[in-house]
Every structure is written in structure tokens, then in C-alpha cells.
Design an enzyme around this catalytic site. Sequence first.
Site, PDB file in Angstrom:
ATOM      1  N   HIS A  34      -8.823  -1.107  -2.046  1.00  0.00           N
ATOM      2  CA  HIS A  34      -8.209   0.196  -2.301  1.00  0.00           C
ATOM      3  C   HIS A  34      -9.266   1.256  -2.585  1.00  0.00           C
ATOM      4  CE1 HIS A  34      -4.932  -2.675  -3.605  1.00  0.00           C
ATOM      5  NE2 HIS A  34      -4.287  -1.915  -2.724  1.00  0.00           N
ATOM      6  N   ASP A 151      -3.402  -4.853   6.881  1.00  0.00           N
ATOM      7  CA  ASP A 151      -1.978  -4.850   7.209  1.00  0.00           C
ATOM      8  C   ASP A 151      -1.815  -4.182   8.580  1.00  0.00           C
ATOM      9  OD1 ASP A 151      -0.758  -5.935   4.683  1.00  0.00           O
ATOM     10  OD2 ASP A 151      -1.859  -4.241   3.851  1.00  0.00           O
TER      11      ASP A 151
END
Length: 288
Positions: A34, A151
Site C-alpha cells: 500500500h 489484484d
Amino acid sequence: MTTQLIRTAEELHSLPRGGRRAVVMTMGALHEGHATLVREARRLVGPEGQVVVTVFVNPLQFGAGEDLDRYPRTLDADLAIAGGAGADAVFAPSVDEVYPGGEPQVRITAGPMGERLEGASRPGHFDGVLTVVGKLLHLTGPDVALFGQKDAQQLALIRRMARDLNFPVEIVGVPTVREGDNLALSSRNRYLSEADRTTALELSRALLTAGTSAGEGAAPVRRSAMAILDGAARLEPPLRLDYLALVDPSDFTEVPDDYSGEAVLAVAAKVGTTRLIDNIPLTVGAAR
């Protein structure tokens, strides 16, 4: 830098803005993956721009029996990580703030691509993802939104949604961040025991080994990866394969054995009670 914690849409709308705004959407439990997204967001908008990180565990994308209740909530640590990476604000709304009046009756449907691979394993998952991403894009109003390539199917669907529904935002994919042993960074990695992790490493080994066969074509890629995953199924604890797929990155359909061009080799499996996904982009066969 001082990072502002925002809880409501009203506070978010009153946030002063100058330059371009970038948003990084997360479900919290932030890690270096992140932080990499946030740093790239800061680079893209520059010192005069604004970076907003959203932290929201979205109930719509969890199916029956999935880990919504045990999903880690670490807001104080998230705020520190986001700020350290260059975020100006963290938007951490409640469920009632995002879904006033309960679950929305009108949702975004992911379509055929959302029914493949992850969508087949987790029915309705991508409808929940796109619905919350659409809402958060409206609430945050960014010029650019960044998502991790780990993802990959989610990223492809968000790009398709932005294009099909005319969202005025640039969608940027950021390469997967891996730990020193090549395990893809994930908030779920904290659930792995030492033995679990040893088995889980076979996922990235299968992908990276298969990638060396990409120039030979699609069939050798699949065979190489499956040979390693079949061996991992005999480990203790075993790796329980959900899927291995070599797909066209535009729609996530399986490519034929005679395919040449860009592809994504994607895998999902369980180790113990933890479900993990990973993928790598490949150029298969002779480039088009």
C-alpha cells in the site's frame, strides 16, 4: 507530514484541494504494498497535488463464510503508514456513512469478466468491489486512482468500469510488491504460520518458474506451473489449488495453446485457512 483523518463525506467534500488529486483505495491493514501505491500517487500529482487514502472494509465484497469479521482493522497504524508514504488525508468512513439506509438496492454489475476466476470462486464479489469503488470515486473526486496489479482481475474490471461508464478518472496499475522470499505482499499473510508460509511460497515459485517458459508458448507455461503446484499439494500443510489460469489481460478469458501476445498467469489457492492469490504478466510466444 500531518495526515488528516476524515470520517464523513461532508468532511471530505470540505477538504481544500489544490493541483491534481490521487486516491488509493484500501481495506486497511496497510503494508509496504500500500505504501508503494501512496508513494507513486504522490509522485504522479507532485508536491502541489493531493493524495487521499481510503480505508474501508467493504461488506459487499465478502461472501458467506469469508473473513469479514476477522479482517484486520488497524486504523492507527494505517494512518501512520499512509502519512509516512505521503498521504495528505485518510478517509475512513463507517459502513453507515458509505451505505446509508443499509445495503444498496442499485449496484454495479461486473458482467461476464466478473464471473470468471475470482468471480467464479466468489460469486458476487466483483459486483461488491465495483459498487464501492464507484461510490468512492464519486466521493473522493480524484483525477487519478491507483490500484495494485496483484489484484489483476480487479484492476482490469475497474478499468473497464471507468471506460464503460465514463468515469472522468485515470486508472493506474502499480506492479506487485513482494517480500524478500517472493511472497506477494497481502494483509492476509499475517494469518500464515511458519509451515503455512513455506507452502505458500510455492505459489510465487510456480509463477516465476513458468514465466521463464513464456517464449516457448502457452502450453509450456501451464505445464511448468502445474508441475510445481502438484508438488505443493503433497506438502504439509498442503496447497489446495483453486485455479491456475493463463488469460488474456483484456477480458480474463483463457488463451489457447497457440496464443502469442500479452497474458496474465494467475493463481489462487488455500494454505490452511488462508486463501491467497498471485499473478505475473507475461509475453507469451512470439510478440504480435
